[in-house]
Write a protein that holds these residues in place. Structure first.
Motif, short mmCIF file in Angstrom:
data_model
loop_
_atom_site.label_atom_id
_atom_site.label_comp_id
_atom_site.label_asym_id
_atom_site.label_seq_id
_atom_site.Cartn_x
_atom_site.Cartn_y
_atom_site.Cartn_z
N ASN A 39 -0.69 1.69 6.81
CA ASN A 39 -0.66 2.66 7.90
C ASN A 39 -0.54 4.06 7.32
N ASP A 40 -0.44 5.04 8.19
CA ASP A 40 -0.40 6.44 7.76
C ASP A 40 0.95 6.83 7.16
N LYS A 41 1.90 5.91 7.14
CA LYS A 41 3.25 6.22 6.67
C LYS A 41 3.56 5.57 5.32
N ILE A 42 2.53 5.29 4.53
CA ILE A 42 2.77 4.69 3.22
C ILE A 42 3.66 5.60 2.37
N LYS A 111 -10.70 2.88 1.48
CA LYS A 111 -10.66 4.20 2.11
C LYS A 111 -9.23 4.73 2.19
N THR A 112 -8.27 3.84 2.37
CA THR A 112 -6.87 4.26 2.39
C THR A 112 -6.45 4.80 1.03
N MET A 113 -6.80 4.08 -0.04
CA MET A 113 -6.46 4.55 -1.38
C MET A 113 -7.17 5.86 -1.69
N THR A 114 -8.43 5.96 -1.28
CA THR A 114 -9.18 7.19 -1.49
C THR A 114 -8.51 8.37 -0.79
N LYS A 115 -8.11 8.15 0.43
CA LYS A 115 -7.47 9.20 1.21
C LYS A 115 -6.22 9.74 0.51
N TRP A 116 -5.33 8.84 0.11
CA TRP A 116 -4.08 9.29 -0.47
C TRP A 116 -4.26 9.91 -1.86
N LEU A 117 -5.05 9.28 -2.71
CA LEU A 117 -5.26 9.86 -4.04
C LEU A 117 -5.98 11.19 -3.96
N SER A 118 -6.89 11.33 -3.02
CA SER A 118 -7.58 12.61 -2.84
C SER A 118 -6.61 13.70 -2.39
N MET A 119 -5.63 13.31 -1.59
CA MET A 119 -4.61 14.27 -1.17
C MET A 119 -3.72 14.68 -2.34
N PHE A 120 -3.34 13.71 -3.16
CA PHE A 120 -2.49 14.02 -4.31
C PHE A 120 -3.23 14.90 -5.32
N LEU A 121 -4.54 14.69 -5.45
CA LEU A 121 -5.36 15.43 -6.41
C LEU A 121 -6.11 16.59 -5.75
#
Length: 224
Positions: A39-42, A111-121
């Motif tokens: 979910n969006d709260k990982i 897509k979830t992993m892409t979203k979060w890693l893209s935010m971190f980077l």
């Protein structure tokens, strides 16, 4: 404090990626492999700022080893390694509707992993990637999924999906939601730059998309 203290300004690439791997990537992989619904709260805001700050300091540091490029390359390698070690073995042991269900789940996780890693980077995306005219982080990760996953199983996905649509046309009950999800995924796969993808894969994706209209019509008729 979740995940430990804030990263120091003189953090190295190895220290930065160790934080991302141990506290972010491994956390997502554990959720995915436990087949939990992400979910969006990982990650909370404190965790996000810790990871973003670590990347920021690395990007702003002078290094003869070009840590910006190393971050970009390691980002791609993360997806390649995860797909090769976890995603593909799981898909290869599935067949029929179970394969479609797993394919859909793995794409959502990707897509979830892409979203979060893209935010971190994000800082990498803001300056380094445009200046070097590199594919974006999202483009890179989706291309990896396409080349490693979709190109291997697209024929099976196509045949199973078309078979299910044909069965519904004959009056059989099928998992309509799952078929719709798979058709949408194939549409995403086929909507990219044709020069980057295999022509046969795109053709099969488009066949599934074209089948959507008749499939949707059958659904509406069945619900009337």
């Amino acid at each position: 404090m979740a995940g430990g203290a804030a990263p120091q300004k003189d953090i190295t690439f190895d220290e930065c990626w160790s934080i991302l791997q141990e506290e972010a990537i491994n956390k997502m992989v554990n959720i995915f492999e436990a087949e939990e619904q992400p979910n969006d709260k990982i990650f909370d805001s404190e965790e996000y700022m810790r990871f973003y700050t670590a990347v920021y300091h690395v990007c702003c540091s002078y290094s003869p080893d070009n840590w910006n490029q190393k971050l970009y390359d390691q980002y791609k390698k993360t997806f390649e390694d995860y797909i090769s070690s976890k995603v593909l073995p799981s898909l290869r042991e599935k067949s029929d509707e179970n394969l479609l269900r797993e394919f859909s789940r793995r794409w959502k996780n990707h897509k979830t992993m892409t979203k979060w890693l893209s935010m971190f980077l994000y800082y990498l995306s803001r300056y380094y990637i445009p200046s070097k005219r590199l594919p974006s982080l999202v483009e890179s990760s989706h291309s990896i999924f396409y080349n490693l996953v979709y190109r291997e199983i697209h024929e099976q996905v196509h045949d199973i999906t078309m078979s299910m649509i044909d069965r519904e046309r004959k009056g059989e009950q099928i998992d309509q939601a799952m078929v719709s999800e798979v058709i949408n995924i194939c549409e995403e796969m086929g909507s990219g730059n044709a020069s980057k993808h295999d022509a046969n894969s795109i053709d099969e994706a488009l066949v599934l998309v074209e089948a959507t209209s008749s499939f949707t019509g059958l659904r509406l008729a069945g619900n009337a």
